[in-house]
Each structure stands twice: as C-alpha cells, then as structure tokens.
Design a protein around this motif. Structure first.
Motif, PDB file in Angstrom:
ATOM      1  N   GLU A 190       1.069  -1.077   0.220  1.00 23.91           N
ATOM      2  CA  GLU A 190      -0.082  -0.614  -0.109  1.00 23.91           C
ATOM      3  C   GLU A 190       0.738   1.198   0.142  1.00 23.91           C
ATOM      4  O   GLU A 190       0.729   2.223  -0.316  1.00 23.91           O
ATOM      5  N   THR A 285      -4.771   6.166  -3.777  1.00 26.81           N
ATOM      6  CA  THR A 285      -4.381   5.219  -3.552  1.00 26.81           C
ATOM      7  C   THR A 285      -4.810   4.269  -4.257  1.00 26.81           C
ATOM      8  O   THR A 285      -5.957   4.277  -5.076  1.00 26.81           O
ATOM      9  N   SER A 288      -3.405  -3.856  -2.425  1.00 26.38           N
ATOM     10  CA  SER A 288      -3.046  -3.749  -1.589  1.00 26.38           C
ATOM     11  C   SER A 288      -2.049  -4.061  -0.641  1.00 26.38           C
ATOM     12  O   SER A 288      -1.001  -3.779  -0.773  1.00 26.38           O
ATOM     13  N   ALA A 289      -1.867  -4.228   1.141  1.00 28.93           N
ATOM     14  CA  ALA A 289      -1.172  -3.820   1.955  1.00 28.93           C
ATOM     15  C   ALA A 289      -0.127  -5.632   1.112  1.00 28.93           C
ATOM     16  O   ALA A 289      -0.743  -6.598   1.255  1.00 28.93           O
TER      17      ALA A 289
END
Length: 296
Positions: A190, A285, A288-289
């Motif tokens: 992210e 943004t 995904s993390a």
C-alpha cells in the motif's frame, strides 16, 4: 559520457546483479563473462546506464563484506566500461563506490541515501559524479519492521529532503543529486501504491527522480491467481512496464528495470504520442497491503 542528470529524455537504468541471492535473478550473472554479456546486451537494447550491484538488498538478506562486494563488481565494471557501456555502481559503501569509480563507473546509486556510510558524500563530492539518494531506514535484515509512517508520501519526502540537505552540506553539488522514493524498502504494498500515485509531491523537492518498481512483490500480489499465489518475478514484465511509463508520465527522470527492451519500446510509444503528462489527484491510492522486497 553524456550528463544523464540533465538528459531531456527518460533515462532507462538496466539492472545487473552480480550476486548469488537477489530476489529475481540471483546467481544468473555471477560469472564475469555472463555478467558482462548481459550488461552489453541491456545497453544494446537501449539502457542508458547499467546498474551493477554486488550485494543483495532483498528483505532478510545478510550483508557481505566489502572485499567480497568489490571483488564481484569491479571486474564487471572495468570490462563494461572498456566496451563503452555507461555504468553506475549500486552500493552503500564508500570503499566499494571509490573502487567502482576508479574502474570506470560514472554514477553512484546508493540505496541508503548516504546513511549507511558517512564517507560516501566525500567520495561522491571528490568524484563530481551523480549520486542517487534513495529513501532508506535500515539494512535489509530488519527493514520490514521499519515500515511505519504517519503519511508515507509526506514522511518519505521529508526524509529525502534531509538526505539532500546532508549531501549539500558535505559539498555535493545540487546538480549531481537524484532522489529515489525506495519502493519496497521499509514499505508495504500500500505504501508503494501511494508513492506511485503521488509522485508529483516528491518531485516538488526539485530534483530528478529515479523510479524502481521492476519485478517487485507488490506487483506480484496485484497479479495473483484466484487462490492468492503471487505472479512470479519473471512474469511481472507488463506490470513493470506499466508502472515505469506511468512514473515517467508523472515526471520521473528515469526508471530502473530488469527488462530493458519492453520498457524502451513503451517509452518510444509514449514519446511518439507527444509525451503526455499524468498528474494524479493528491491522496489517490490503490493496491493492497503487503511487504515489498527491496531492490534486487
């Protein structure tokens, strides 16, 4: 060699890892002939600069001693320079950088932004060569634990500004400095997407910006299969090209890539259409993390 810092066209930096343990190509070019051949090939495909590195910076990588690092890179740099191939040295050590510059390297690409070795500024200043200052918070072994930010873009910008100020105080000329946001270095997926989406905020520092997303794990996660298996590094070329062109369209000075030809071709298309510029909304943004994997 042409002054690449002032280059009007996007600079393409080709990756040449002479390491046994880099995340995507470790061991492929550990042999001198293989390394030199690959560097010559990347240059022939359109790379303006071949970035030679002798120490892996993937998360968890153990450090090698400076003698081993120098022994890996110096012969390759000497041979490439003799063949007329422009070279940068990818190192955090002043001793290795100095040896590489003596062997013919023209640029120092420092993932630590000068933090790992306080003598690096002297070496760069005395050589008068370009210095890529990357955002960095610590060595590979522990960098995952350092991926904490209030706002990643604001924090990275402020920390890069500190590194630039330190370089200037040490006597490095302002027109020798390039900055790099350090995708994957103490960054989650992210964080990488936020930095990519908000490059204009980093460009406000007023220095050329190098962008290096090539084959990184956040691209593999984005392209994962239905069961969540990440796309392997060698199959991330299209995503790498897309991120590289978007970065250039946002104003990046250059891109660091493993697959040179595809990137050069895509940038030729970008130029042929007038070099359109992209400015993303502040705060945009996506992704995904997940943890990144450093440079190599």
């Amino acid at each position: 060699m042409t002054d690449l810092v002032r280059a009007p066209a996007p600079v393409v930096m080709g990756v040449l890892n002479v390491t046994p343990d880099s995340f995507s190509d470790g061991g492929r070019y550990a042999d001198l002939d293989a390394a030199v051949g690959h560097g010559v090939r990347l240059h022939g495909e359109g790379a303006h600069l071949i970035d030679v590195g002798g120490e892996s910076t993937r998360p968890g990588a153990e450090r090698v001693d400076p003698e081993t690092e120098a022994a890996r890179v110096v012969p390759v740099i000497r041979e490439l320079s003799a063949a007329g191939v422009p070279v940068s040295i990818d190192t955090t050590r002043a001793r290795v950088a100095e040896a590489a510059l003596t062997a013919g390297a023209a640029v120092v690409n420092d993932v630590s932004g000068g933090l790992a070795d306080p003598d690096m500024a002297r070496v760069v200043r005395d050589a008068g060569c370009p210095w890529v200052l990357m955002h960095w918070r610590g060595h590979s072994r522990g960098m995952r634990e350092l991926a904490h930010y209030t706002d990643v873009v604001t924090d990275v910008r402020a920390e890069l500004a500190q590194r630039v100020d330190a370089a200037l105080r040490a006597g490095v000329a302002a027109d020798r400095i390039v900055v790099d946001p350090g995708l994957g270095f103490a960054k989650t997926a992210e964080h990488n997407w936020q930095l990519s989406a908000r490059l204009p905020e980093l460009l406000d520092l007023g220095y050329p910006l190098l962008f290096g997303a090539s084959r990184k794990s956040y691209l593999g996660r984005l392209l994962a299969t239905a069961d969540g298996t990440p796309r392997p590094p060698d199959d991330r070329e299209a995503a790498t090209v897309a991120t590289s062109v978007l970065a250039v369209a946002a104003g990046a000075w250059g891109v660091r890539v493993h697959d040179v030809r595809a990137t050069v071709d895509a940038l030729a298309v970008w130029r042929a259409t007038g070099g359109p510029r992209l400015v993303a909304p502040v705060g945009a943004t996506t992704g995904s993390a997940g943890a990144g994997e450093g440079r190599r």
